[in-house]
Design a protein around this motif. Structure first.
Motif, short mmCIF file in Angstrom:
data_model
loop_
_atom_site.label_atom_id
_atom_site.label_comp_id
_atom_site.label_asym_id
_atom_site.label_seq_id
_atom_site.Cartn_x
_atom_site.Cartn_y
_atom_site.Cartn_z
N HIS A 268 61.89 -37.10 -17.44
CA HIS A 268 61.26 -35.81 -17.16
C HIS A 268 62.29 -34.81 -16.63
O HIS A 268 62.40 -33.70 -17.11
N ALA A 269 63.07 -35.28 -15.66
CA ALA A 269 64.13 -34.42 -15.11
C ALA A 269 65.09 -34.03 -16.22
O ALA A 269 65.57 -32.91 -16.29
N GLN A 272 64.08 -31.23 -18.28
CA GLN A 272 64.29 -29.98 -17.55
C GLN A 272 65.75 -29.55 -17.62
O GLN A 272 66.05 -28.38 -17.77
N ALA A 273 66.64 -30.51 -17.44
CA ALA A 273 68.06 -30.18 -17.32
C ALA A 273 68.72 -30.03 -18.68
O ALA A 273 69.84 -29.59 -18.77
N ARG A 281 74.29 -37.30 -16.50
CA ARG A 281 73.70 -38.19 -15.51
C ARG A 281 73.72 -39.64 -15.99
O ARG A 281 73.97 -40.56 -15.22
N HIS B 268 61.91 -32.07 -7.07
CA HIS B 268 62.97 -32.95 -7.54
C HIS B 268 63.59 -32.40 -8.81
O HIS B 268 64.81 -32.29 -8.93
N ALA B 269 62.72 -32.02 -9.74
CA ALA B 269 63.22 -31.43 -10.99
C ALA B 269 64.01 -30.17 -10.68
O ALA B 269 65.04 -29.90 -11.28
N GLN B 272 67.47 -30.71 -9.72
CA GLN B 272 68.27 -31.02 -10.91
C GLN B 272 68.63 -29.76 -11.67
O GLN B 272 69.74 -29.60 -12.15
N ARG B 281 60.85 -21.25 -13.17
CA ARG B 281 59.64 -22.03 -13.35
C ARG B 281 58.54 -21.57 -12.38
O ARG B 281 57.36 -21.50 -12.75
#
Lengths: 414, 414
Positions: A268-269, A272-273, A281, B268-269, B272, B281
């Motif tokens: 999920h992260a 986003q990234a 990562r 958390h996102a 990142q 967002r």
């Protein structure tokens, strides 16, 4: 007395760093042939709402055309409007043709990608069937270089030059510490790898490019990727990876979705990234070395402060050509470039049928991708190197770029 | 016969786009005074391992110095080594001084930020107490512009110019569609807002800058931020925000950590994606409009293809000055710039004590921040505009920058 036909120009889809050079070329060409010039504000969608700009007022002289030529973004605004089919919505076509008639337009020149060429094709066919004398011409633009039936597309050379330039600079910056490290640079390119591949142009005798290039056309497994990074790190301190935003895993899904990663928080992260951040990562966690992701962002399509001089010239010439042949009577054509030779670089300007271009996508040829799917071949460089040659910049005032302001709010009364 | 003293130059900390201009200036200055020139590979840390480069071999002539001058990254490599105190580790100091003696070094010139000035100060004091005649001089560099006791720091002007240039181009690119939208551009600057503030230089008669600027020195509440965005969207389609990576909430924590956001997956996102992605967002979710984040990345410190001409000249001059006064006998000094006047811009080169600079941080003055904490004042522009003036580029070959390759692997036998 013969009626003087007007030229109406529009821009559509995502901007490029040279899309306004095509506009400037189109305006100059119309003027040279004595035609008044109008602009659609926000493309066909704006035209539907009668939003038309008088370019003879907004961009009246060579001085303003010169500034326009190096202004990024779409000066006339843009739209993502998808024209319905004539069967679905004949009223839309009748409205557009009626507006064009009222304005006295003889030629419409639309600067855009394959969706825009579809628009031109549909309008042209509908108009012809209805007995209209209006000609509809296309001017190609896209940083993605994904239009068929031509050698390359204006906008690509400048985006490719920006990518290769940044990659060569980031390589200097990221390799200064005496530690093992990996830099992952993410380029645009959701479906095609032309811009990702352009990163390889950073390799010259005087600059350093990526060790690994990942493109959507060549799906890879994350294991194979990690193996390659690991092998490189065994013999060198610094490894650079370039990845197209649309790079895919063996299952055809986005790379960060491979191996179930999509399902957990990590995946999920990652989404986003972006894929660059995800790969950095992954390298850091699996190989235990320093890794960083850099996304080159929309600067790839708007960094008009550093463009390919050749790209800007070709963009201008193609804008001019489309208007000229339109005024001469041609319709449903798109100006385009055919390669005559690589070295010395030579292209021929011509006109192709928009129907050949509409809705098609050209991918990076498989034979230009390295056998392991993680690089490009010398054929790609032979093709692409001439497109990034020559360096042009913008007009600078007070230390920053000087741009021509968009003309909205000065629309023509209809 | 008098012994000819050598000059040893090192680079430390994060690179800038002009750090090698300082190196080139230092080399030229030494040569003009007849001193042989050596370089530390990877700063003081490399020197501890006897990694020394003969710059009279690696960069032998004006031609190579000219290429070096526009090469990004730290040509000599860098380190983040923190020198222990002399009380903790006198052996380290004795080893370094012994190496310098063996090499015949009379002057050490260290190009870096406040940590590096601390290194110079400690080595200089230890050497003096031990009766060494070696002089230790500092040359300032940092894109963050956070060194005290001087007007500004080489590296800042070019980073500021890159930020303002990109912001003005992104504004053109991001405002082409006729919809309400917000663009959030993230700049570097973890503790200080000098680079975030530089985004405002994009405002000129011919270009557009950010409507909101967030810097670490002015904590804001997310509610106040959203209110301001919302009010702007009521009167204009496109809103641009510039945010320093270290922008803070009212509790002094990173902005994305405010209101408990840090605790959940969203937070958390966000950590990142960076504060730019987080704010985009947030705007999208709370205000329901299109929003995008762009991070300008490490290109801010390495885009040598477009630098402030003034910055590059000053960087070179400060490198040259430090070596010259060192050869004349000065130690524990740092070359620096004092502003004489803003308009016309005039600076005086001088030398300050490194102890005045070491370990201190200069923040953006509170009086240069707008009352609502979300912008900068005309005083900032008066200070910063001259620093981005003049445009210089790099050497271009085959359409990409030509850089001088680092000389590692050619270290001097000791």
């Amino acid at each position: 007395m013969a009626r003087i036909e007007k030229v109406l120009i529009g821009q559509s889809g995502g901007p490029t760093a040279v899309i306004n050079a095509s506009l400037a070329g189109a305006v100059r060409s119309a003027r040279a042939l004595g035609a008044p010039v109008l602009g659609m504000a926000h493309g066909i969608e704006g035209l539907l709402h009668d939003e038309v700009v008088d370019l003879d007022v907004a961009v009246p002289d060579d001085r303003s055309l010169d500034v326009l030529r190096s202004t990024p973004g779409s000066y006339l605004g843009s739209c993502r409007y998808k024209l319905p089919s004539p069967e679905e919505a004949p009223a839309v076509y009748d409205a557009l043709l009626g507006t064009l008639d009222r304005l006295g337009v003889g030629v419409v020149a639309y600067i855009g990608g394959n969706d825009s060429m579809d628009t031109i094709d549909k309008l042209g066919r509908y108009g012809e069937a209805a007995g209209s004398a209006i000609r509809f011409m296309g001017v190609p633009k896209t940083i993605d270089n994904d239009l068929v039936a031509q050698d390359h597309t204006p906008g690509y050379g400048s985006a490719a030059k920006f990518v290769a330039t940044c990659v060569s600079e980031l390589a200097c910056d990221a390799s200064v510490y005496p530690v093992k490290s990996v830099l992952v640079v993410e380029t645009m390119g959701r479906d095609v790898g032309w811009l990702g591949a352009a990163s390889s142009l950073a390799w010259t005798a005087g600059s350093r490019g990526p060790d690994i290039v990942l493109v959507p056309e060549a799906p890879v497994s994350l294991d194979a990727f990690l193996d390659k990074v690991s092998n490189l790190l065994a013999v060198q301190d610094f490894v650079m990876v370039a990845v197209s935003e649309g790079a895919r895993g063996l299952d055809g899904q986005p790379l960060y979705a491979e191996e179930g990663a999509r399902e957990d928080a990590f995946g999920h992260a990652a989404s986003q990234a972006g894929v660059g951040g995800f790969l950095a990562r992954l390298v850091s966690e699996r190989l235990g070395c320093k890794a960083r992701g850099v996304e080159l962002s929309t600067l790839q399509r708007c960094a008009a402060h550093v463009v390919s001089g050749r790209d800007r010239e070709e963009a201008e010439a193609l804008g001019a050509l489309a208007v000229r042949v339109g005024l001469e009577g041609r319709s449903r054509g798109m100006s385009c470039l055919a390669r005559v030779s690589d070295l010395p670089y030579e292209v021929r300007l011509g006109v192709t049928d928009v129907s050949a271009v509409a809705n098609e996508v050209r991918q990076l040829p498989g034979s230009w991708i390295a056998n392991d799917g993680m690089g490009v071949t010398a054929e790609f460089e032979r093709y692409a190197r001439p497109l990034v040659e020559g360096t042009d910049t913008c007009r600078w005032v007070d230390g920053v770029p000087w741009h021509l302001r968009t003309p909205f709010g000065e629309t023509v009364a209809l």
